[in-house]
Design a protein around this motif. Structure first.
Motif, PDB file in Angstrom:
ATOM      1  N   ALA A   1      -1.055   1.490 -13.567  1.00 16.61           N
ATOM      2  CA  ALA A   1      -0.380   2.010 -12.434  1.00 16.61           C
ATOM      3  C   ALA A   1      -0.980   1.431 -11.197  1.00 16.61           C
ATOM      4  O   ALA A   1      -0.502   1.207 -10.194  1.00 16.61           O
ATOM      5  CB  ALA A   1      -0.509   3.670 -12.290  1.00 16.61           C
ATOM      6  N   GLN A   2      -2.474   1.173 -11.246  1.00 19.23           N
ATOM      7  CA  GLN A   2      -3.069   0.469 -10.188  1.00 19.23           C
ATOM      8  C   GLN A   2      -2.702  -0.831  -9.900  1.00 19.23           C
ATOM      9  O   GLN A   2      -2.535  -1.300  -8.690  1.00 19.23           O
ATOM     10  CB  GLN A   2      -4.645   0.657 -10.108  1.00 19.23           C
ATOM     11  CG  GLN A   2      -4.966   1.976  -9.541  1.00 19.23           C
ATOM     12  CD  GLN A   2      -6.669   1.763  -9.526  1.00 19.23           C
ATOM     13  OE1 GLN A   2      -7.255   1.286 -10.270  1.00 19.23           O
ATOM     14  NE2 GLN A   2      -7.066   2.534  -8.579  1.00 19.23           N
ATOM     15  N   ILE A   3      -2.337  -1.798 -10.852  1.00 18.15           N
ATOM     16  CA  ILE A   3      -2.140  -2.796 -11.051  1.00 18.15           C
ATOM     17  C   ILE A   3      -0.772  -3.158 -10.440  1.00 18.15           C
ATOM     18  O   ILE A   3      -0.330  -3.944  -9.896  1.00 18.15           O
ATOM     19  CB  ILE A   3      -2.279  -3.580 -12.506  1.00 18.15           C
ATOM     20  CG1 ILE A   3      -3.802  -3.703 -12.918  1.00 18.15           C
ATOM     21  CG2 ILE A   3      -1.460  -4.928 -12.510  1.00 18.15           C
ATOM     22  CD1 ILE A   3      -3.936  -4.177 -14.212  1.00 18.15           C
ATOM     23  N   GLN A   4      -0.066  -2.144 -11.142  1.00 18.48           N
ATOM     24  CA  GLN A   4       1.768  -2.222 -10.221  1.00 18.48           C
ATOM     25  C   GLN A   4       1.491  -1.321  -9.077  1.00 18.48           C
ATOM     26  O   GLN A   4       2.735  -1.337  -8.556  1.00 18.48           O
ATOM     27  CB  GLN A   4       2.624  -1.326 -11.304  1.00 18.48           C
ATOM     28  CG  GLN A   4       2.455  -2.155 -12.718  1.00 18.48           C
ATOM     29  CD  GLN A   4       3.280  -1.263 -13.790  1.00 18.48           C
ATOM     30  OE1 GLN A   4       3.390  -0.002 -13.602  1.00 18.48           O
ATOM     31  NE2 GLN A   4       3.417  -1.993 -15.044  1.00 18.48           N
ATOM     32  N   GLN A   5       0.511  -1.053  -8.399  1.00 20.98           N
ATOM     33  CA  GLN A   5       0.418  -0.511  -6.889  1.00 20.98           C
ATOM     34  C   GLN A   5       1.333   0.776  -6.913  1.00 20.98           C
ATOM     35  O   GLN A   5       1.965   0.941  -6.225  1.00 20.98           O
ATOM     36  CB  GLN A   5       0.757  -1.567  -5.939  1.00 20.98           C
ATOM     37  CG  GLN A   5      -0.269  -2.489  -6.012  1.00 20.98           C
ATOM     38  CD  GLN A   5       0.286  -3.924  -5.210  1.00 20.98           C
ATOM     39  OE1 GLN A   5       1.195  -3.780  -4.933  1.00 20.98           O
ATOM     40  NE2 GLN A   5      -0.508  -4.781  -5.030  1.00 20.98           N
ATOM     41  N   LYS A   6       1.358   1.497  -8.035  1.00 18.01           N
ATOM     42  CA  LYS A   6       1.770   2.752  -8.142  1.00 18.01           C
ATOM     43  C   LYS A   6       0.786   3.918  -8.339  1.00 18.01           C
ATOM     44  O   LYS A   6       0.962   5.122  -8.917  1.00 18.01           O
ATOM     45  CB  LYS A   6       2.665   2.932  -9.412  1.00 18.01           C
ATOM     46  CG  LYS A   6       3.942   1.896  -9.406  1.00 18.01           C
ATOM     47  CD  LYS A   6       4.587   2.183 -10.648  1.00 18.01           C
ATOM     48  CE  LYS A   6       5.938   1.213 -10.705  1.00 18.01           C
ATOM     49  NZ  LYS A   6       6.508   1.395 -12.029  1.00 18.01           N
ATOM     50  N   SER A   7      -0.547   3.644  -7.677  1.00 20.94           N
ATOM     51  CA  SER A   7      -1.390   4.599  -7.856  1.00 20.94           C
ATOM     52  C   SER A   7      -0.968   5.993  -6.971  1.00 20.94           C
ATOM     53  O   SER A   7      -0.521   5.883  -5.837  1.00 20.94           O
ATOM     54  CB  SER A   7      -2.919   4.033  -7.424  1.00 20.94           C
ATOM     55  OG  SER A   7      -2.737   4.249  -5.982  1.00 20.94           O
ATOM     56  N   ALA A   8      -1.482   7.056  -7.689  1.00 18.47           N
ATOM     57  CA  ALA A   8      -1.312   8.363  -6.996  1.00 18.47           C
ATOM     58  C   ALA A   8      -2.537   9.158  -7.314  1.00 18.47           C
ATOM     59  O   ALA A   8      -3.291   8.844  -8.089  1.00 18.47           O
ATOM     60  CB  ALA A   8       0.051   9.094  -7.597  1.00 18.47           C
ATOM     61  N   ASP A   9      -2.513  10.483  -7.113  1.00 15.53           N
ATOM     62  CA  ASP A   9      -3.743  11.217  -7.315  1.00 15.53           C
ATOM     63  C   ASP A   9      -3.504  11.749  -8.590  1.00 15.53           C
ATOM     64  O   ASP A   9      -2.645  12.645  -8.734  1.00 15.53           O
ATOM     65  CB  ASP A   9      -3.734  12.351  -6.145  1.00 15.53           C
ATOM     66  CG  ASP A   9      -5.295  13.056  -6.470  1.00 15.53           C
ATOM     67  OD1 ASP A   9      -6.055  12.621  -7.196  1.00 15.53           O
ATOM     68  OD2 ASP A   9      -5.364  13.880  -5.821  1.00 15.53           O
TER      69      ASP A   9
END
Length: 160
Positions: A67-75
């Motif tokens: 998710a971080q690589i796809q820049q979809k990071s959330a809490d």
């Protein structure tokens, strides 16, 4: 030589006594076998849950990194870890209401992933084991951090 009735009764009673002793020995052996079987069942459940938590933690970290690589990071801290997978395991029951023994569930109010053991080896007053997702900054690499499932609450496996 003829045996009297009294001598015959003595030998007959002796046979019954021998049989009763053998029966007691067999019952004690059977009871010991049942105890060993129960103990090994509890041990294997404990090992399976420990491995499941470790595997879940690794899969959760992989999903988080993706998710971080796809820049979809959330809490992700305090959230349901099973929401991040394509399909939850068969023992997952969704939100906690009254899960059957051997089932996983998630309590959204406390943010806890819970497991209710099949064998009641948690101690008095404990119905389930619980874990929560936290950020582990000690394992941080660059701007990232490691997610961990840590046990919460007072309930733990009873000592073997």
């Amino acid at each position: 030589m003829k045996q009297t009735a009294r001598q015959a009764d003595f030998y007959q009673g002796s046979r019954w006594l021998r049989m009763a002793i053998w029966l007691c020995v067999l019952l004690l052996l059977f009871y010991g076998l049942l105890l060993a079987l129960r103990e090994s069942s509890e041990y294997s459940e404990r090992q399976a849950v420990t491995m499941s938590v470790g595997n879940l933690e690794n899969a959760l970290q992989l999903a988080f990194d993706r998710a971080q690589i796809q820049q979809k990071s959330a809490d992700w801290v305090g959230k349901n870890p099973f929401l991040h997978f394509a399909s939850p395991p068969s023992a997952y029951q969704g939100e906690c209401t009254a899960p059957p023994p051997g089932a996983w569930c998630f309590d959204p109010a406390s943010g806890e992933l819970r497991y209710r053991p099949q064998a009641a080896s948690l101690g008095a007053g404990c119905d389930y084991l619980a874990w929560r997702i936290i950020r582990d900054q000690r394992m941080a690499v660059g701007a990232s951090f490691r997610l961990q499932l840590v046990p919460v609450g007072a309930c733990r496996w009873a000592a073997p």
